[in-house]
Scaffold this motif. Sequence first.
Motif, mmCIF file in Angstrom:
data_model
loop_
_atom_site.group_PDB
_atom_site.id
_atom_site.type_symbol
_atom_site.label_atom_id
_atom_site.label_comp_id
_atom_site.label_asym_id
_atom_site.label_seq_id
_atom_site.Cartn_x
_atom_site.Cartn_y
_atom_site.Cartn_z
ATOM 1 N N LEU A 168 0.908 -1.242 -0.022
ATOM 2 C CA LEU A 168 0.149 -0.209 -0.181
ATOM 3 C C LEU A 168 0.877 1.247 -0.036
ATOM 4 C CD1 LEU A 168 -2.843 -0.618 2.664
ATOM 5 C CD2 LEU A 168 -2.872 -1.190 0.185
ATOM 6 N N ASP A 169 0.371 2.340 -0.626
ATOM 7 C CA ASP A 169 1.071 3.614 -0.287
ATOM 8 C C ASP A 169 0.701 4.168 0.720
ATOM 9 O OD1 ASP A 169 1.898 6.085 -0.564
ATOM 10 O OD2 ASP A 169 0.999 6.920 -2.485
ATOM 11 N N CYS A 170 1.444 4.327 1.900
ATOM 12 C CA CYS A 170 0.931 4.577 3.177
ATOM 13 C C CYS A 170 0.691 6.103 3.384
ATOM 14 C CB CYS A 170 1.948 4.133 4.329
ATOM 15 S SG CYS A 170 1.843 2.132 4.325
ATOM 16 N N GLY A 171 1.448 6.990 2.551
ATOM 17 C CA GLY A 171 1.327 8.351 2.271
ATOM 18 C C GLY A 171 -0.183 8.721 2.247
ATOM 19 N N ARG A 172 -0.949 7.762 1.789
ATOM 20 C CA ARG A 172 -2.581 8.052 1.698
ATOM 21 C C ARG A 172 -3.158 8.053 2.558
ATOM 22 N NH1 ARG A 172 -4.536 7.932 -3.612
ATOM 23 N NH2 ARG A 172 -3.094 7.789 -5.487
ATOM 24 N N GLY A 173 -2.702 7.700 3.869
ATOM 25 C CA GLY A 173 -3.442 7.619 5.225
ATOM 26 C C GLY A 173 -4.188 6.195 5.133
ATOM 27 N N LEU A 174 -4.949 6.052 6.190
ATOM 28 C CA LEU A 174 -5.543 4.620 6.245
ATOM 29 C C LEU A 174 -7.178 5.143 6.924
ATOM 30 C CD1 LEU A 174 -5.916 1.885 6.553
ATOM 31 C CD2 LEU A 174 -5.018 1.708 8.855
ATOM 32 N N ASP A 175 -8.111 4.597 6.298
ATOM 33 C CA ASP A 175 -9.470 4.375 6.799
ATOM 34 C C ASP A 175 -9.757 2.790 7.376
ATOM 35 O OD1 ASP A 175 -9.946 7.050 6.492
ATOM 36 O OD2 ASP A 175 -11.255 6.815 4.796
ATOM 37 N N SER A 215 3.176 2.877 12.810
ATOM 38 C CA SER A 215 4.667 3.235 12.245
ATOM 39 C C SER A 215 4.459 3.092 10.815
ATOM 40 C CB SER A 215 5.436 1.908 12.540
ATOM 41 O OG SER A 215 4.845 0.659 11.998
ATOM 42 N N LYS A 216 3.291 2.842 10.243
ATOM 43 C CA LYS A 216 2.951 2.708 8.817
ATOM 44 C C LYS A 216 2.421 4.150 8.416
ATOM 45 C CE LYS A 216 4.762 -1.307 7.635
ATOM 46 N NZ LYS A 216 5.786 -1.382 6.595
ATOM 47 N N PHE A 217 1.383 4.479 9.088
ATOM 48 C CA PHE A 217 0.572 5.706 8.570
ATOM 49 C C PHE A 217 0.790 6.991 9.382
ATOM 50 C CE2 PHE A 217 -1.737 1.577 7.364
ATOM 51 C CZ PHE A 217 -1.881 1.665 6.006
ATOM 52 N N GLU A 218 1.449 7.107 10.384
ATOM 53 C CA GLU A 218 1.842 7.924 11.442
ATOM 54 C C GLU A 218 0.524 8.286 12.071
ATOM 55 O OE1 GLU A 218 3.865 10.822 9.349
ATOM 56 O OE2 GLU A 218 5.921 9.522 9.229
ATOM 57 N N ASP A 219 0.172 9.551 12.073
ATOM 58 C CA ASP A 219 -1.183 10.181 12.586
ATOM 59 C C ASP A 219 -2.371 10.130 11.590
ATOM 60 O OD1 ASP A 219 0.054 10.141 14.924
ATOM 61 O OD2 ASP A 219 0.427 12.303 15.070
ATOM 62 N N ASN A 220 -2.037 9.589 10.535
ATOM 63 C CA ASN A 220 -3.155 9.829 9.281
ATOM 64 C C ASN A 220 -4.263 8.566 9.230
ATOM 65 O OD1 ASN A 220 -4.748 10.974 7.380
ATOM 66 N ND2 ASN A 220 -2.956 10.706 5.969
ATOM 67 N N ILE A 221 -4.825 8.702 10.418
ATOM 68 C CA ILE A 221 -5.632 7.172 10.571
ATOM 69 C C ILE A 221 -6.972 7.568 10.987
ATOM 70 C CG2 ILE A 221 -5.984 5.087 11.575
ATOM 71 C CD1 ILE A 221 -3.077 4.815 12.025
ATOM 72 N N ARG A 222 -8.022 7.323 10.391
ATOM 73 C CA ARG A 222 -9.436 7.397 10.887
ATOM 74 C C ARG A 222 -9.975 5.916 11.032
ATOM 75 N NH1 ARG A 222 -12.505 11.072 6.218
ATOM 76 N NH2 ARG A 222 -12.282 9.278 5.170
#
Length: 303
Positions: free
Chosen positions: A79-86, A108-115
């Motif tokens: 995955l492109d982890c820079g896109r964040g995660l839902d 560690s993969k998505f930093e704080d960009n997680i919903r």
Amino acid sequence: MPAWGELLIELQPHTNSEGENIPALTLDELRTKYIQKLYEKTGRNVIAYYSGWLKPGRTQNIDINDSDITGFMNAIKDLDCGRGLDLILHTPGGNPTATEGIVKYLHSKFEDNIRIIVPQMAMSAGTMLACSAKTIIMGKHSCLGPIDPQYGGVPAYNIVNEFREAKADLDNNPQAKTYWELQLKKYPAAFFYTVMDAINLSSALATEWLTNYMFSNEPAHDVKKKVARIVKKLNANNKSHSRHFTYDFCQTLGLNVESLEEDQEFQELVLSVHHSFIITIDATATTKIIENQNGIRYITQQK
């Protein structure tokens, strides 16, 4: 959003409104179709974590546990982890230490960009996991729950109360010793302290994640008081471990929650994903699915 019946139609050959013959989708294809649509809407990676615990007879691997890391590693690979995660979450909860490992890995993969998206229920350790997100998206029908852990399906607070009841009774009625020996022999040695440690760990982890992730951009002094108030409410087993904390309750509590109903298209896509997963659980012996928008999946079944 396709109605439940319309999703079922997609699982068999049919004719569409233009008179075209449409081949049947498999259960896997149905789920992938709607996760992909959600990904195309948001541009964010989507991982769905689904447990079959609401289906009668499902008892194996329905909780959050250490084996889930394998499923998440499988879903995150390439995955492109820079896109964040839902992360779409549907779970009864489980082991706090396993949840801690999942949270550390995801960040560690998505930093704080997680919903975290909760289309129906994320209870106990699932609520703790939701507290590690920047925001939680819930519908009016969605719920979180108390974060006290369970042992063999018994809430930790119930076990603590039983030990305390035994102590109080024995202090006033030594003749009750035989009764309480029989009642408490079901627990291993020093189990009271194990349970108390787990309750304290749940509070500590929720405090850490709310502070470092959900409220990381807010003034530290304000955050400390806010988090203490939230965790006190979440980790208080008030009458029932299975209490439902609704969107309105979570909002009043101070959690960063967003309404699923604010964006009609987004809501329809999330619920289509949800229904496609529930159809799989209902139609098969599936106990858990961890799957991303590319159709990469980890599935376990009741033996």
